[in-house]
Structure formats: structure tokens, C-alpha cells
Design a protein around this motif. Structure first.
Motif, PDB file in Angstrom:
ATOM      1  N   LYS A  76     -30.542  41.047 -17.791  1.00 10.75           N
ATOM      2  CA  LYS A  76     -29.954  40.109 -16.218  1.00 10.75           C
ATOM      3  C   LYS A  76     -29.069  40.366 -15.453  1.00 10.75           C
ATOM      4  N   ASN A  77     -28.225  39.925 -16.296  1.00 12.97           N
ATOM      5  CA  ASN A  77     -26.703  40.341 -15.634  1.00 12.97           C
ATOM      6  C   ASN A  77     -25.853  41.440 -15.335  1.00 12.97           C
ATOM      7  N   SER A  78     -26.685  42.406 -15.898  1.00 10.57           N
ATOM      8  CA  SER A  78     -26.275  44.114 -15.626  1.00 10.57           C
ATOM      9  C   SER A  78     -26.908  44.622 -14.483  1.00 10.57           C
ATOM     10  N   ARG A  79     -28.721  44.195 -14.414  1.00  4.04           N
ATOM     11  CA  ARG A  79     -29.077  44.788 -13.782  1.00  4.04           C
ATOM     12  C   ARG A  79     -30.129  43.792 -12.896  1.00  4.04           C
ATOM     13  N   ARG A  80     -28.515  44.125 -11.725  1.00  2.00           N
ATOM     14  CA  ARG A  80     -28.983  43.781 -10.316  1.00  2.00           C
ATOM     15  C   ARG A  80     -29.595  44.278  -9.364  1.00  2.00           C
ATOM     16  N   LEU A  81     -30.214  43.286  -7.851  1.00  2.00           N
ATOM     17  CA  LEU A  81     -30.517  43.735  -6.665  1.00  2.00           C
ATOM     18  C   LEU A  81     -29.127  44.002  -5.824  1.00  2.00           C
ATOM     19  N   ASP A  82     -28.542  45.407  -6.019  1.00  2.00           N
ATOM     20  CA  ASP A  82     -27.146  44.904  -5.531  1.00  2.00           C
ATOM     21  C   ASP A  82     -27.003  46.817  -4.482  1.00  2.00           C
ATOM     22  N   GLY A  83     -26.819  46.250  -3.716  1.00  2.00           N
ATOM     23  CA  GLY A  83     -27.382  46.930  -2.427  1.00  2.00           C
ATOM     24  C   GLY A  83     -25.310  47.797  -2.214  1.00  2.00           C
ATOM     25  N   SER A  84     -25.319  48.714  -0.961  1.00  2.00           N
ATOM     26  CA  SER A  84     -23.775  49.356  -0.641  1.00  2.00           C
ATOM     27  C   SER A  84     -22.930  47.796  -0.908  1.00  2.00           C
ATOM     28  N   ASP A  85     -21.368  48.770  -1.832  1.00  2.00           N
ATOM     29  CA  ASP A  85     -20.290  48.196  -1.647  1.00  2.00           C
ATOM     30  C   ASP A  85     -19.417  49.324  -0.318  1.00  2.00           C
ATOM     31  N   CYS A  86     -18.222  49.065  -0.153  1.00  2.00           N
ATOM     32  CA  CYS A  86     -17.518  49.721   0.468  1.00  2.00           C
ATOM     33  C   CYS A  86     -17.027  51.576  -0.054  1.00  2.00           C
ATOM     34  N   GLU A  87     -16.685  50.462  -0.979  1.00  2.00           N
ATOM     35  CA  GLU A  87     -16.797  51.943  -1.798  1.00  2.00           C
ATOM     36  C   GLU A  87     -17.467  53.136  -1.835  1.00  2.00           C
ATOM     37  N   GLN A  88     -19.019  52.562  -1.799  1.00  2.00           N
ATOM     38  CA  GLN A  88     -20.775  53.617  -1.923  1.00  2.00           C
ATOM     39  C   GLN A  88     -20.660  54.139  -0.850  1.00  2.00           C
ATOM     40  N   ALA A  89     -20.679  53.062   0.676  1.00  2.00           N
ATOM     41  CA  ALA A  89     -20.943  53.078   1.422  1.00  2.00           C
ATOM     42  C   ALA A  89     -20.211  54.470   2.469  1.00  2.00           C
ATOM     43  N   LEU A  90     -18.515  54.570   2.047  1.00  2.00           N
ATOM     44  CA  LEU A  90     -17.726  54.711   3.192  1.00  2.00           C
ATOM     45  C   LEU A  90     -17.990  56.270   2.937  1.00  2.00           C
ATOM     46  N   PRO A  91     -18.916  57.342   1.776  1.00  3.95           N
ATOM     47  CA  PRO A  91     -18.562  57.899   1.578  1.00  3.95           C
ATOM     48  C   PRO A  91     -19.975  59.032   2.378  1.00  3.95           C
ATOM     49  N   MET A  92     -20.984  57.940   2.174  1.00  2.00           N
ATOM     50  CA  MET A  92     -21.904  58.035   3.187  1.00  2.00           C
ATOM     51  C   MET A  92     -21.669  58.298   4.795  1.00  2.00           C
ATOM     52  N   VAL A  93     -20.448  57.607   5.298  1.00  4.35           N
ATOM     53  CA  VAL A  93     -20.329  57.599   6.384  1.00  4.35           C
ATOM     54  C   VAL A  93     -19.304  59.008   6.577  1.00  4.35           C
ATOM     55  N   LYS A  94     -18.383  59.696   5.883  1.00  5.16           N
ATOM     56  CA  LYS A  94     -18.419  61.280   6.122  1.00  5.16           C
ATOM     57  C   LYS A  94     -19.053  61.937   5.555  1.00  5.16           C
ATOM     58  N   GLU A  95     -20.302  62.447   4.644  1.00  2.00           N
ATOM     59  CA  GLU A  95     -20.933  63.522   4.788  1.00  2.00           C
ATOM     60  C   GLU A  95     -21.830  63.302   6.301  1.00  2.00           C
ATOM     61  N   PHE A  96     -22.519  62.258   6.818  1.00  2.00           N
ATOM     62  CA  PHE A  96     -23.024  62.754   7.807  1.00  2.00           C
ATOM     63  C   PHE A  96     -22.230  62.799   8.580  1.00  2.00           C
ATOM     64  N   ASN A  97     -21.156  62.715   9.047  1.00  2.00           N
ATOM     65  CA  ASN A  97     -20.215  62.515   9.328  1.00  2.00           C
ATOM     66  C   ASN A  97     -20.810  61.941  11.487  1.00  2.00           C
ATOM     67  N   ALA A  98     -20.567  60.235  10.782  1.00  2.47           N
ATOM     68  CA  ALA A  98     -21.321  59.707  11.170  1.00  2.47           C
ATOM     69  C   ALA A  98     -19.696  59.768  12.808  1.00  2.47           C
ATOM     70  N   LYS A  99     -20.568  59.143  13.979  1.00  2.16           N
ATOM     71  CA  LYS A  99     -19.858  58.812  14.670  1.00  2.16           C
ATOM     72  C   LYS A  99     -20.634  57.075  15.084  1.00  2.16           C
ATOM     73  N   GLN A 100     -20.693  56.594  14.406  1.00  2.83           N
ATOM     74  CA  GLN A 100     -20.581  55.078  14.645  1.00  2.83           C
ATOM     75  C   GLN A 100     -21.916  54.410  13.166  1.00  2.83           C
ATOM     76  N   VAL A 101     -21.149  53.265  12.992  1.00  2.00           N
ATOM     77  CA  VAL A 101     -21.868  52.824  12.124  1.00  2.00           C
ATOM     78  C   VAL A 101     -22.357  51.041  12.551  1.00  2.00           C
ATOM     79  N   CYS A 102     -23.157  50.270  12.312  1.00  2.00           N
ATOM     80  CA  CYS A 102     -24.045  49.543  12.236  1.00  2.00           C
ATOM     81  C   CYS A 102     -24.428  49.006  10.905  1.00  2.00           C
ATOM     82  N   VAL A 103     -23.621  47.753  10.636  1.00  2.98           N
ATOM     83  CA  VAL A 103     -23.553  46.931   8.969  1.00  2.98           C
ATOM     84  C   VAL A 103     -24.495  45.948   9.901  1.00  2.98           C
ATOM     85  N   TYR A 104     -25.461  45.881   8.769  1.00  7.54           N
ATOM     86  CA  TYR A 104     -26.563  44.672   8.508  1.00  7.54           C
ATOM     87  C   TYR A 104     -26.004  43.362   8.365  1.00  7.54           C
ATOM     88  N   ALA A 105     -26.375  42.150   9.146  1.00 13.34           N
ATOM     89  CA  ALA A 105     -26.280  40.299   9.538  1.00 13.34           C
ATOM     90  C   ALA A 105     -25.865  40.538   7.835  1.00 13.34           C
TER      91      ALA A 105
END
Length: 532
Positions: free
Chosen positions: A452-481
Motif C-alpha cells: 500500500k505504502n509503495s504503490r500510490r496514486l502519484d502524479g508528477s513532481d518538478c523533477e518529472q515535469a520539467l523534462p516534459m517542458v523541455k522535450e515539447f519545447n513548451a512556450k507556456q505552462v499551466c499547473v492545475y490548482a
């Protein structure tokens, strides 16, 4: 003499109920519904009857919101006992179906030879006979798939358990949390004994835009049993909302609608992504986008995954009368943990299109593409999840929902195909609950604490999300609330504090985007995003 014309009040909120509990997607398919009704609903109510004082104390602790504690009073003890009795009387076959899942699991668990399993068909528990296919995987381990369409056509699918609940924000301090407590009739709500597909449903919500005569309103509710302290006339007014939809004359308009929702519009097309449109009162009318600001016709609703804060039955039913098509990800084909979103919504009379990874839908001057979605499902084999890429008039938007990024190679490959994004939207719910919070009732054996403690309903953190910005060459980023919007506390439960890891990672992500020259911000309730 002409009748006065009535609109549905702006602060009306609606809760679809199944067997008195708030309806979320896994309560629609018969087999998953049976597991949750027995292993969650009945179990929590029995716990309340056995030790109601503990539940009353726990329900007053904000930190425990979202836990398995009924938010009821001592005076309602007999009401809860009556619901348990009603469940046992009306859902006896669903109780047997739930038990059949356990017996089938045991049957297959004990088949260890790897030899043919055809002889086991005779031993399938009666409620599931003819509704499952048994198979062995490539490592000779037995499993099964549910024949879902057949189950929807059986007596186990029970629209008779459905009902409607209505409240007014002006009558309550805040909407009560929806997941841990059944809805009992009270003086602040009205419950209507009508199924989700009853004609009254679309007529009620259409009245936000097109008023009904008083006689028509009376006629609509005639014949439906109503309980609670409010009358149906309490939900209607002669005053039209002062908010309205402003058509798009040229270009592309992108608006954030709250939580994980977006609406993208051009003159030719309107697309909603993961809509949850909350009711609003005078206190939050300006801050939130309401139903009256939506267009009269919605071409596509895109759903990223089956979690109730993305595939939200409450909102979908309110938009059904004006929605042309709902687009959903393909499922695994009959696995218990991954029921078909397409089949669920077809039962609710939606026109549904199911898509696979990288499938494309043509729209005027553009396209919609389904993008592979990793993570946030506790490592379960759940295929019903997709991010969305929308390209129109040369503007490119990526809606990643709760996608995480455990394999950066995926976005390296995708970034070569879908590059130079105008907007990348992503959630940062990097500390999710143990996966059993959402899926535990489906298990037939106790899940060890370390799993239970190992397998969680986790989304991205900064370390995971930042490469997405770079790979997609995003011009603008919106973070959900990320749970910061008070108006959505009724399903979020907890509100994140400034020192929570989700907020800290979001702020870290914003700073990292700024460092590489990409504007980024956390969304909040209502905002128009400029496509540069």
C-alpha cells in the motif's frame, strides 16, 4: 393568462446518487459496483452502527476528511441501520455477485499447473457463469476477463438504484464531502426518485439557458417521489443569470475552468477537457466559471481517465443535453480494475468515441490526438487513461492531467512528433493516496501494508515535469490548482497547506520554468490563457 418563465437557479448544486451514495464511475459497471457497495458502503455503515461515537469525533477533524468515517449524527443512527437493511434487501444479488468475484479469484489462484483451464468453466460461481472468459497468460498464470456488455444487459445493472439530489449553496455553509457518507433526506436538500436517463434530468439543466413555464416545471416533477425539506420550486427563479457565453469571433480561446478542466474554443468548434463545473453563489460568482458561461453546444468532451475528479458524472449529466460527443481512452477489455468508460457513458445515453494511443480526430482547421499517459494508478494495469493534444489554427496545447513521467524516453519520443507547444498543462499531485484508497474494494485478499505504502496514486513532481517542458519545447505552462480551490473541497477533501509537498514541488517547478525562460503559473478557479 401566460405563465411566468422560470430558470434553474445559479447556486443549485446536483448530486447523482446510486443506492443513496454519490455516483462516481466505478459504481456504474455491475461487478465493480457490487464490490464497492459491499466492501465500502456496507462496511462503513456497519462500522458507524457499531461505533458511531468514533465516527462523529473523526468527522469533525479536518485532517481526516476523505477517510472512511460517516459524517452523521447520533440521531441518524437508525437511518443508517435502515440503509443497511435496505441494501441487504434490494442488493442481495449484487452481494452474491461480489462474493462470486472472491470465489473466482480463489478458484484461479489454486490452478498452479499451467495446464488447460477449460475444466474450470463448470466451477465458475453462478452469478458470473456465462459472463467471463478464462485464460492463461504467457507465463501460464490464470486470469479472466469480464464480458462487460453482457453484464450491463443482465439484472445486475440496476438503474432503479439511481436517484437525484439537489441543494442550494445559499442554504449550506459549504457542500458536504461526497465520498464517505450516504445522502440522507434532510431539510437542506431535495431528493428525487428518478433514474439518470429520466427525461426530467436534461429538462432541468436545460432550464439554465431556456426557461420553462411554471406549468411545465410542475409537470416535470409530477409523478416522481420527492423527499427532503426543499421543494422543487425552491430551485427555480424568474431571474436570468447575469453571466453569459461570449462567442469566439476569431482565433483560439483557451480558458481554465477549475481543478483539471479546460475549454478550448474557436468559431467552429468547442472542446471541454475533464470538466467539473461547480455551482456558484454570490460569493464566488466572479471567481469561477459557471454553466451559464458555457456555449449552447459542446462538440467534444475529452476525458483523460476514470477517476471521479476527471470523469465526473455530476457534471457530465448536467452537460449531456448540449454535448455532441464524449471521447474516452480505450480500456483493457474486461479487467476488474479497468472497466470501460465507453460502456459506462453509453448507459447514460452519451454518444461516445473510444480512442487508442496516438489516434487522431479531425476538427475544423486542426486535430485532437490521444497521448500515452503513464503513472498515477498505483502500477495497476489500467489502460483507460490518456493525455490530450489539441492543434487548431496552428496553436498547440497539451493537457496532461495527472500524468507522471517515470520513463523520460516516452516524452523524448513524443517531443519529436508534437513539438513547440503553445501551452502545456500538467497536474502536480505528486503525493497521492495509497492506491487501495481508490481500488482497495476490488481486492479479494488483504493487501500488505508495505505494498500500500509503495504503490500510490502519484502524479508528477518538478523533477518529472520539467523534462516534459523541455522535450515539447513548451512556450507556456499551466499547473492545475492541486486542491487549492475551496469550491472543489466537496470532492478533494483536504486543502493543501503552503508547506505541503504538492505546493512546494509546484513552486519549485514554477521557478525551474522561469530559469529556462518559460512562463508558468498555478491556475485558480477561472482564467483565460493567452496563446502566444
Amino acid at each position: 393568462m401566460s405563465s411566468e418563465l422560470l430558470y434553474l437557479k445559479e447556486d443549485t448544486y446536483f448530486e447523482p446518487l446510486i443506492n443513496h451514495w454519490y455516483a462516481w464511475p466505478y459504481l456504474l459497471p455491475p461487478v465493480t459496483a457490487s464490490r464497492y457497495i459491499v466492501n465500502t458502503h456496507r462496511r462503513i455503515m456497519q462500522s458507524f452502527v457499531k461505533n458511531y461515537k468514533l465516527h462523529i469525533i473523526a468527522s469533525k477533524e479536518t485532517v481526516l476528511t476523505g477517510g472512511e468515517f460517516l459524517n452523521c449524527t447520533e440521531d441518524q443512527l437508525q437511518d443508517i441501520q435502515s440503509l443497511i437493511t435496505e441494501l441487504d434487501e434490494n442488493c442481495g444479488d449484487l452481494i452474491e455477485l461480489s462474493d462470486a468475484v472472491r470465489l473466482l479469484d480463489e478458484l484461479l489462484f489454486n490452478h498452479t499447473s499451467g495446464e488447460t483451464i477449460e475444466y474450470l468453466y463448470d466451477n465458475i460461481p453462478d452469478p458470473l457463469k456465462g459472463c467471463v472468459e478464462l485464460f492463461l497468460d504467457m507465463e501460464h498464470r490464470p486470469s479472466y476477463r469480464l464480458i462487460e456488455p453482457l453484464l450491463y444487459r443482465s439484472s445486475y445493472y440496476k438503474p432503479s438504484l439511481q436517484s437525484l439530489s439537489f441543494g442550494l449553496l445559499s442554504k449550506v455553509e459549504e457542500r458536504p464531502f461526497v465520498l464517505s457518507t450516504p445522502r440522507l433526506p434532510d431539510d437542506k436538500h431535495m431528493q428525487v426518485a428518478a433514474e439518470f436517463n429520466a427525461p426530467i434530468v436534461d429538462e432541468i439543466f436545460r432550464a439554465r439557458e431556456i426557461p420553462l413555464s411554471a406549468e411545465k416545471v410542475d409537470q416535470l416533477f409530477k409523478g416522481y417521489e420527492q423527499t427532503g425539506g426543499l421543494s422543487y420550486r425552491d430551485f427555480f427563479t424568474t431571474e436570468k443569470s447575469t453571466f453569459f457565453h461570449e462567442p469566439v469571433e476569431e482565433g483560439v480561446r483557451l480558458r481554465y475552468t477549475g481543478h483539471a478542466g479546460f475549454i478550448l474554443e474557436t468559431k467552429e468548434v468547442c472542446i471541454l477537457v475533464d470538466p467539473i463545473i461547480a455551482s456558484r453563489d454570490a460569493d464566488n460568482a466572479e471567481a469561477m466559471i459557471g454553466h451559464s458561461e458555457l456555449p449552447a453546444s459542446i462538440d467534444y468532451i475529452l476525458l483523460t481517465h476514470t477517476h471521479m475528479d476527471h470523469a465526473n458524472i455530476e457534471t457530465l449529466l448536467q452537460l449531456r443535453y448540449k454535448t455532441k460527443k464524449v471521447v474516452v481512452p480505450k480500456n483493457n477489455g474486461g479487467t476488474l480494475a479497468d472497466p470501460s468508460l465507453r460502456l459506462m457513458l453509453q448507459q447514460l445515453n452519451f454518444d461516445v468515441l473510444e480512442v487508442d494511443d496516438l489516434d487522431e480526430i479531425s476538427i475544423p482547421d486542426g486535430r485532437i490526438v490521444s497521448i500515452p499517459f503513464l503513472g498515477e494508478h498505483g502500477d495497476l494495469n489500467i489502460r483507460s487513461k490518456t493525455a490530450w493534444y489539441i492543434e487548431v489554427y496552428g496553436k498547440k496545447c497539451f493537457f496532461g492531467a495527472d500524468s507522471s513521467n517515470p520513463d523520460r524516453n516516452l516524452y523524448q519520443r513524443l517531443g519529436k512528433i508534437f513539438t513547440d507547444l503553445d501551452v502545456l498543462a500538467i497536474g502536480m499531485e505528486c503525493v497521492g493516496a495509497p492506491y487501495t484508497w481508490a481500488y482497495g474494494a476490488l481486492h479479494t485478499k488483504k493487501v500488505p501494508k508495505n505494498i500500500k505504502n509503495s504503490r500510490r496514486l502519484d502524479g508528477s513532481d518538478c523533477e518529472q515535469a520539467l523534462p516534459m517542458v523541455k522535450e515539447f519545447n513548451a512556450k507556456q505552462v499551466c499547473v492545475y490548482a492541486i486542491g487549492l480551490e475551496p469550491c472543489f473541497k466537496y470532492f478533494n477533501g483536504l486543502e493543501h497547506e503552503e508547506d505541503s509537498r504538492q505546493v512546494q514541488e509546484s513552486n519549485k517547478f514554477l521557478a525551474a520554468c522561469k530559469e529556462i525562460g518559460v512562463p508558468a503559473e498555478i491556475m485558480f478557479c477561472k482564467k483565460t490563457i493567452t496563446l502566444k
